[in-house]
Design a protein around this motif. Structure first.
Motif, PDB file in Angstrom:
ATOM      1  N   TRP A 185      -7.182   3.477   4.484  1.00 30.02           N
ATOM      2  CA  TRP A 185      -7.811   2.888   3.247  1.00 30.02           C
ATOM      3  C   TRP A 185      -8.136   4.024   2.161  1.00 30.02           C
ATOM      4  O   TRP A 185      -8.558   3.761   1.065  1.00 30.02           O
ATOM      5  CB  TRP A 185      -9.202   2.310   3.739  1.00 30.02           C
ATOM      6  N   ASP A 186      -7.547   5.222   2.266  1.00 29.26           N
ATOM      7  CA  ASP A 186      -7.499   6.267   1.393  1.00 29.26           C
ATOM      8  C   ASP A 186      -6.439   6.013   0.354  1.00 29.26           C
ATOM      9  O   ASP A 186      -5.748   6.908   0.336  1.00 29.26           O
ATOM     10  CB  ASP A 186      -7.551   7.450   2.150  1.00 29.26           C
ATOM     11  N   ARG A 214       0.929  -1.169   0.074  1.00 24.81           N
ATOM     12  CA  ARG A 214       0.033   0.160  -0.208  1.00 24.81           C
ATOM     13  C   ARG A 214       0.879   1.128  -0.050  1.00 24.81           C
ATOM     14  O   ARG A 214       1.816   1.493   0.926  1.00 24.81           O
ATOM     15  CB  ARG A 214      -0.936   0.049   1.387  1.00 24.81           C
ATOM     16  N   SER A 265     -15.139  -0.059   1.314  1.00 25.39           N
ATOM     17  CA  SER A 265     -16.064  -0.115   2.426  1.00 25.39           C
ATOM     18  C   SER A 265     -15.047  -0.171   3.687  1.00 25.39           C
ATOM     19  O   SER A 265     -15.063  -1.381   4.264  1.00 25.39           O
ATOM     20  CB  SER A 265     -17.197  -0.944   2.744  1.00 25.39           C
ATOM     21  N   PRO A 266     -14.197   0.920   4.198  1.00 28.05           N
ATOM     22  CA  PRO A 266     -13.367   0.683   5.236  1.00 28.05           C
ATOM     23  C   PRO A 266     -13.903   0.128   6.647  1.00 28.05           C
ATOM     24  O   PRO A 266     -15.031   0.546   6.798  1.00 28.05           O
ATOM     25  CB  PRO A 266     -12.773   2.142   5.386  1.00 28.05           C
ATOM     26  N   THR A 309     -15.316   0.026  10.158  1.00 30.22           N
ATOM     27  CA  THR A 309     -15.236   1.204  11.164  1.00 30.22           C
ATOM     28  C   THR A 309     -14.922   1.057  12.610  1.00 30.22           C
ATOM     29  O   THR A 309     -14.797   1.743  13.237  1.00 30.22           O
ATOM     30  CB  THR A 309     -16.893   1.040  11.134  1.00 30.22           C
ATOM     31  N   MET A 312     -12.209  -3.600   1.491  1.00 26.83           N
ATOM     32  CA  MET A 312     -12.073  -2.601   2.598  1.00 26.83           C
ATOM     33  C   MET A 312     -11.886  -1.380   2.030  1.00 26.83           C
ATOM     34  O   MET A 312     -11.871  -0.261   2.842  1.00 26.83           O
ATOM     35  CB  MET A 312     -10.896  -3.164   3.435  1.00 26.83           C
ATOM     36  N   VAL A 313     -11.151  -1.395   0.892  1.00 23.94           N
ATOM     37  CA  VAL A 313     -10.764  -0.084   0.177  1.00 23.94           C
ATOM     38  C   VAL A 313     -12.334   0.422  -0.107  1.00 23.94           C
ATOM     39  O   VAL A 313     -12.335   1.679  -0.108  1.00 23.94           O
ATOM     40  CB  VAL A 313      -9.891  -0.071  -1.079  1.00 23.94           C
ATOM     41  N   GLN A 324      -6.845   7.477   7.174  1.00 24.12           N
ATOM     42  CA  GLN A 324      -6.444   7.419   5.777  1.00 24.12           C
ATOM     43  C   GLN A 324      -5.850   6.030   5.455  1.00 24.12           C
ATOM     44  O   GLN A 324      -5.409   6.070   4.269  1.00 24.12           O
ATOM     45  CB  GLN A 324      -5.461   8.476   5.545  1.00 24.12           C
TER      46      GLN A 324
END
Length: 275
Positions: free
Chosen positions: A184-185, A112, A171-172, A174, A168-169, A182
Motif C-alpha cells: 500500500w506504499d 498499482r 489506512s493499510p 493490518t 486502504m492506501v 510495501q
C-alpha cells in the motif's frame, strides 16, 4: 475578355475534370497520424507495452485482455525523470451471460505501480510468483470483505473498488501479514469502471475497447526512469461488486475479485522526442 472555361467546350470539360480528379485524390489521401506527446494525458506512446488475458467469468464468457504501457521523459517536472503510465482493456467479441445479472453491479479495474518488484508467474495471472499464494488468497479475501462491508453500510459511493482502495492506501489493513508491507506504499491506485449491470432488464454495458490512442487511464509518476519502471511489477485488481443502488449481497462470495501481475520490460532508454 471571355473566360478560359467558356472559350472552348473541350478545354472547359478538361479543366472541370482536372479539378474533379484533384479533389478525389485529396479526399483519398490518408489522414495524418495523430502524434501523442508525453504531456498529452489522453493517449500514450509507449516505450514498453504488455498484455495479459484475464478470465472474468461468469459475466464475460470470453477472456478480456489487460494492457499496460508506459512512456518516459528524462526531463519531466523540475528536469527530473518521469514516466507516463496507461492501461486499458480489450474485448474480443465479448459475450455476456445475462443469466448471472441478478443485481445492479459495477465492475472496475485498478492498476498499482511502484515499490513492487519480482517475477510474475503462476496462478492468479502471475501474482503468485510475485508474493506467494498466501498473499493472493488473503488479499482477495480482504478486498471482498471491504466491498461487502461497504455495500452494507448504506453510505453513498459511486465506485466501490475505488472507494475501498483509497481507504486502504490511507489506512493499510493490518491483517495482511502474508503480503509485502510495501503493497500500500503508493501515492495513488488509479481505478476505472469497465462494466455496469442493471436489473430488471438484465443488461450489461461494457465500455468500449481501449488502445494507446484511447486508454482507460493515464497518469504520471515522478522520479521514475524507463529502466526503473521496467523492473516494477504492475498489479491489476478487477472487481465485480454491488452498485450503490443494489441490495447487499448474501455473502462475500457473491463479490468477484481477480488479480493480475505483469511487467513491461524496455530497453532502458527514455523517450526524448515527447519532451
Amino acid at each position: 475578355m471571355k473566360s478560359f472555361v467558356s472559350s472552348s467546350p473541350v478545354m472547359g470539360f478538361l479543366f472541370s475534370s482536372f479539378w474533379a480528379v484533384l479533389v478525389l485524390v485529396l479526399f483519398l489521401q490518408p489522414a495524418a497520424a495523430q502524434i501523442c506527446t508525453f504531456w498529452d494525458s489522453s493517449c500514450v506512446d509507449p516505450v514498453a507495452q504488455t498484455a495479459v488475458p484475464v478470465d472474468f467469468r461468469p459475466l464475460i464468457i470470453r477472456d478480456i485482455s489487460l494492457y499496460y504501457a508506459y512512456d518516459a521523459n528524462p526531463r519531466g517536472k523540475g528536469q527530473e525523470p518521469m514516466t507516463k503510465t496507461g492501461f486499458w482493456l480489450s474485448f474480443d467479441n465479448p459475450r455476456v451471460d445475462k443469466s448471472v445479472i441478478t443485481a445492479n453491479r459495477t465492475s472496475e479495474v485498478a492498476l498499482r505501480i511502484g515499490n513492487m518488484t519480482g517475477t510474475p508467474g503462476g496462478d492468479n495471472n502471475g501474482c503468485d510468483g510475485v508474493w506467494g499464494t498466501d498473499c493472493s488468497r488473503d488479499l482477495k479475501r480482504a478486498l471482498k470483505h471491504a466491498l461487502f462491508h461497504l455495500s452494507s453500510t448504506g453510505d453513498y459511493y459511486s465506485r466501490p473498488l475505488e472507494t475501498i482502495l483509497n481507504q486502504m492506501v490511507v489506512s493499510p489493513p493490518t491483517t495482511l501479514t502474508s503480503c509485502p508491507p510495501q503493497l500500500w506504499d503508493v501515492g495513488t491506485i488509479p481505478v476505472e469502471i469497465f462494466a455496469q449491470e442493471t436489473i430488471p432488464d438484465q443488461e450489461a454495458t461494457l465500455y468500449s475497447s481501449g488502445s494507446t490512442d484511447d486508454p482507460l487511464k493515464t497518469w504520471y509518476i515522478d522520479n521514475m526512469t524507463a529502466h526503473e519502471q521496467a523492473q516494477q511489477v504492475a498489479v491489476a485488481i478487477l472487481s465485480r461488486a454491488p452498485s450503490y443502488d443494489s441490495e447487499p449481497p448474501d455473502s462475500q462470495e457473491d463479490i468477484q475479485i481477480e488479480l493480475a501481475c505483469v511487467q513491461a520490460p524496455s530497453g532502458g532508454s527514455s523517450a526524448t522526442s515527447n519532451s
